[in-house]
Design a protein around this motif. Structure first.
Motif, short mmCIF file in Angstrom:
data_model
loop_
_atom_site.label_atom_id
_atom_site.label_comp_id
_atom_site.label_asym_id
_atom_site.label_seq_id
_atom_site.Cartn_x
_atom_site.Cartn_y
_atom_site.Cartn_z
N ARG A 1 20.00 -17.70 -11.45
CA ARG A 1 18.54 -17.87 -11.24
C ARG A 1 17.62 -16.77 -11.41
NH1 ARG A 1 17.88 -19.56 -4.80
NH2 ARG A 1 17.65 -17.68 -4.76
N ARG A 2 16.62 -17.12 -12.01
CA ARG A 2 15.52 -16.19 -12.64
C ARG A 2 14.71 -15.67 -11.35
NH1 ARG A 2 14.37 -15.64 -17.89
NH2 ARG A 2 16.57 -16.29 -18.18
N HIS A 3 14.98 -14.32 -11.33
CA HIS A 3 13.71 -13.69 -10.30
C HIS A 3 12.91 -12.70 -10.89
CE1 HIS A 3 16.10 -14.12 -6.03
NE2 HIS A 3 16.03 -15.41 -6.76
N LEU A 4 11.76 -12.22 -10.27
CA LEU A 4 10.77 -11.19 -10.59
C LEU A 4 10.86 -10.37 -9.48
CD1 LEU A 4 7.63 -11.46 -12.30
CD2 LEU A 4 7.84 -10.24 -10.17
N ILE A 5 11.00 -9.00 -9.59
CA ILE A 5 10.90 -7.95 -8.68
C ILE A 5 9.93 -6.90 -9.04
CG2 ILE A 5 12.74 -6.94 -9.21
CD1 ILE A 5 13.44 -6.19 -6.26
N ALA A 6 9.01 -6.35 -8.23
CA ALA A 6 8.18 -5.28 -8.51
C ALA A 6 8.14 -4.52 -7.21
CB ALA A 6 6.70 -5.67 -8.56
N MET A 7 8.23 -3.11 -7.54
CA MET A 7 8.42 -2.03 -6.32
C MET A 7 7.36 -0.99 -6.58
SD MET A 7 11.55 -0.11 -4.80
CE MET A 7 12.24 -1.68 -4.07
N TYR A 8 6.60 -0.62 -5.49
CA TYR A 8 5.55 0.70 -5.58
C TYR A 8 6.24 1.54 -4.64
CZ TYR A 8 1.25 3.15 -5.09
OH TYR A 8 0.40 4.22 -5.00
N GLY A 9 6.36 2.80 -5.10
CA GLY A 9 6.83 3.94 -4.23
C GLY A 9 5.94 5.30 -4.51
N GLY A 10 5.55 5.83 -3.36
CA GLY A 10 4.68 7.16 -3.49
C GLY A 10 4.52 7.70 -2.19
N ASN A 11 3.16 8.42 -2.16
CA ASN A 11 2.86 8.96 -0.84
C ASN A 11 2.44 7.90 0.36
OD1 ASN A 11 3.48 11.55 -1.90
ND2 ASN A 11 1.28 11.70 -2.75
N THR A 12 2.17 6.77 -0.10
CA THR A 12 1.88 5.76 0.82
C THR A 12 2.66 4.33 0.35
OG1 THR A 12 -0.08 4.88 -0.73
CG2 THR A 12 -0.64 6.37 1.07
N SER A 13 2.77 3.54 1.27
CA SER A 13 3.36 2.33 0.78
C SER A 13 3.11 1.31 -0.42
CB SER A 13 3.52 1.60 1.92
OG SER A 13 2.62 0.91 2.26
N GLY A 14 1.81 1.45 -0.53
CA GLY A 14 1.12 0.89 -1.58
C GLY A 14 1.37 -0.69 -1.40
N PHE A 15 1.31 -1.31 -0.39
CA PHE A 15 1.57 -2.79 -0.39
C PHE A 15 0.57 -3.68 -0.82
CE2 PHE A 15 1.10 -6.70 2.23
CZ PHE A 15 2.23 -7.33 1.88
N GLU A 16 -0.70 -2.95 -0.73
CA GLU A 16 -1.86 -3.67 -1.10
C GLU A 16 -1.59 -3.77 -2.78
OE1 GLU A 16 -2.63 0.79 -1.38
OE2 GLU A 16 -2.05 -0.71 0.14
N VAL A 17 -0.92 -2.99 -3.55
CA VAL A 17 -0.93 -2.92 -4.84
C VAL A 17 0.32 -4.03 -5.30
CG1 VAL A 17 -0.08 -1.60 -7.08
CG2 VAL A 17 -1.51 -0.74 -5.21
N VAL A 18 1.31 -4.21 -4.44
CA VAL A 18 2.09 -4.85 -4.66
C VAL A 18 1.59 -6.56 -4.39
CG1 VAL A 18 4.44 -6.12 -4.04
CG2 VAL A 18 4.10 -3.60 -4.17
N HIS A 19 1.02 -6.69 -3.25
CA HIS A 19 0.17 -7.84 -2.96
C HIS A 19 -0.39 -8.56 -4.07
CE1 HIS A 19 -1.86 -10.42 0.17
NE2 HIS A 19 -1.50 -11.18 -0.53
#
Length: 614
Positions: A516-534
């Motif tokens: 099954r084909r998936h896409l995953i993206a992750m942000y890591g840094g001084n803040t969680s960066g959830f807004e970037v992933v969203h």
């Protein structure tokens, strides 16, 4: 001349077998020409190799090879060792071509200079026996063997005998993990023999080329410094028992798959040789034994004969090895012509097969060939192999060129095309693509992610080589976290993505699992960066024509997933169906992968987002 057809055919054959790079065999030119009974120029021999389906890769000398091995470019060449050497590429499944003897035999039969030998195994009234202990099932359950009587060695034959074992160990034996070959001077030992599995401290003997008696435990420490043998120690090092072969006087013949005993070592004066092959794969063991017998029984007092060894299994059953009776494969005459692209009579096909060491008879009732497969040709398994040999013997350059009867246009699978397009878009959003292993450990997929294994998700390997590769990845998150942990020294923020397949159990599939084909993206840094992933998630949805709408598009709904913070995790829901998960990763999850900073990620199913299969 056009060699493309043959190159393509050879590549296809190797891909069909699942075989990797072609092995290279080094043979002295003078010795090979003597065995061929004809002096050829380098060009003439290269042409012969091409016609037979192998390739003359390089022409060098012993002195040059030794200088390259030592890495001393300024060293003077040794004139005494300056004999010309041919380096020949052969297909990986032609084990009979791994030595000069087999190569010369195959080429002489191909040139019609001789016929295929008739190999025989002799069973004496009181055969030598090898009894397998029940304890061997823990470590190396199988053994086969035979005796070569009245063999005559000279320096060249002896070296070829040893080199063939090394080539087989690296090839079909998979670096001794599946099969290990032992050869012994039969006149220095006494049957019956026993194949046992004992604690390392209970095994003591003098290893090959060493007068010191040591236990198997001490031997492991001693061989840690050996540049060749140290690579094989891990095969049995951690086992509570080691395999060992004894003779009637409790003298150690070998400690497979590591080393033989010094007492039974062969030499130029050896005339009777015991060959034993211990294995975890019985089929491969038989192929290896057949190859050793076929290549060197020609030097026996009665050429092309060997003596059976009686194998008494742990359950008391009795077998005799080797079994070198010809196998039989049936092939349709019409199917051969259709596959090769020629029109040949059955008699002509039989004649061509004789050049490939295959004797065939025509059965008119079924319009098919009954082909006898000698012990030198274990690569012949089915009718398509017969057709391939007919094509080689006929000559690829002699096959008429024709225009294909059907026109087809190749193109990417829709899912692969969409994946490539999305890769470009995600990369332009500032994320770096990674490529991770398709296998992972059970802990990485479940306990380290604080997820439970329901037993119906992960495809488990039955015999994993290491604890790092126990299952097929059921999600891309474990590989992403491992990569983020290794990339933590990169400048922050770190933005990574991957688009590839996961493997899940699927009872509806004929193999019990599906990709099954998936896409995953992750942000890591001084803040969680959830807004970037969203934001990236919303961008991907917009690219696929999906708006944020509960009824006709996608939405985020609160969810609970052990890998994420409670209250900071959401399911990606598309038209009422969960197609992914996003959120801020839990500190315990990050700690399990040695990540010291907050991270957020999203993982979604591409088949649901794009509406494509794959």
């Amino acid at each position: 001349r056009d060699r493309g057809a043959q190159a393509v055919a050879g590549t296809g054959e190797r891909e069909r077998r699942g075989v990797g790079d072609m092995p290279t065999v080094s043979v002295p030119r003078d010795g090979l020409m003597a065995a061929l009974g004809q002096q050829m120029t380098d060009t003439e021999f290269e042409d012969l190799c091409f016609e037979f389906g192998i390739e003359l890769d390089d022409i060098t000398s012993e002195a040059l090879m030794q200088r390259k091995e030592k890495g001393d470019k300024d060293a003077k060449l040794d004139a005494a060792n300056d004999q010309i050497v041919y380096k020949i590429d052969i297909t990986a499944n032609r084990y009979d071509l791994l030595c000069l003897e087999g190569l010369a035999l195959a080429l002489n039969v191909f040139r019609k200079k001789c016929s295929t030998p008739s190999f025989r195994s002799i069973r004496p009234a009181t055969p030598l026996t090898m009894t397998i202990s029940p304890a061997c099932a823990q470590i190396r359950p199988y053994v086969v063997g035979c005796v070569l009587r009245g063999i005559k060695f000279d320096s060249a034959r002896y070296n070829s005998f040893i080199e063939l074992q090394d080539k087989l160990h690296e090839n079909i034996c998979r670096r001794r993990t599946l099969v290990a070959i032992g050869t012994h001077d039969l006149d220095t030992i006494q049957g019956p023999f026993t194949f046992e599995a004992l604690a390392p401290k209970d095994i003591s003997f003098s290893p090959l080329n060493n007068d010191t008696v040591m236990t198997a435990e001490e031997l492991m420490v001693h061989l840690d410094k050996d540049q060749k043998l140290k690579h094989y120690l891990n095969i049995i090092r951690d086992s509570p028992v080691y395999p060992v072969i004894y003779d009637a006087q409790r003298r150690v013949l070998s400690l497979p798959p590591i080393i033989n005993g010094d007492h039974s070592k062969i030499s130029l004066s050896t005339t009777n040789v015991l060959i034993e092959c211990t294995a975890t794969d019985l089929t491969r063991a038989k192929i290896v034994l057949d190859t050793m017998v076929a290549m060197f029984s020609g030097y026996c007092a009665e050429p092309f004969t060997c003596e059976d060894l009686q194998i008494i299994s742990a359950d008391g059953s009795v077998a005799y090895t080797p079994d070198i009776k010809p196998g039989v494969v049936t092939a349709s005459v019409d199917a051969i012509n259709r596959t090769v692209g020629v029109t040949l009579s059955p008699e002509k096909q039989c004649e061509l097969l004789e050049k490939m060491q295959l004797s065939a008879t025509y059965e008119s009732s079924t319009n098919s060939l009954k082909v006898n497969i000698p012990p030198t040709r274990h690569d012949v398994l089915q009718a398509c192999d017969i057709a391939e040999d007919v094509a080689i013997a006929f000559g690829y350059n002699n096959i008429p060129r024709t225009i294909a009867k059907t026109n087809t246009v190749g193109k990417q699978q829709p899912m692969n095309k969409m994946s490539d397009l999305l890769r470009g878009e995600v990369a332009q959003a500032g994320f770096n693509e990674i490529l991770t292993f398709g296998l992972c450990s059970h802990a990485e997929a479940f306990s380290k992610l604080r997820r439970k294994d329901d037993g119906h998700t992960a495809v488990v390997l039955s015999n994993p080589k290491t604890a790092d590769f126990e299952i097929c990845r059921p999600a891309l998150l474990p590989g992403m976290l491992k990569t983020m942990g290794n990339a933590q020294r990169m400048p922050k923020p770190i933005k990574l993505f991957e688009i590839t397949d996961v493997v899940l159990k699927d009872p509806s599939s004929d193999v019990g699992a599906s990709n099954r084909r998936h896409l995953i993206a992750m942000y890591g840094g001084n803040t969680s960066g959830f807004e970037v992933v969203h934001g990236l998630l919303d961008h991907v949805m917009v690219l696929n024509g999906i708006k944020m709408d509960k009824d006709s598009g996608y939405t985020l709904e609160p969810a609970s997933d052990g890998a994420f913070f409670d209250g900071r995790c959401a399911n990606v829901v598309l038209r009422g169906e969960v197609v992914g998960v996003t959120g801020m990763l839990h500190p315990e999850t990050l700690e399990a992968f040695d990540i010291p900073f907050p991270c957020s990620c999203v993982e979604i199913r591409m088949d649901k987002i794009t509406g494509l299969k794959g």
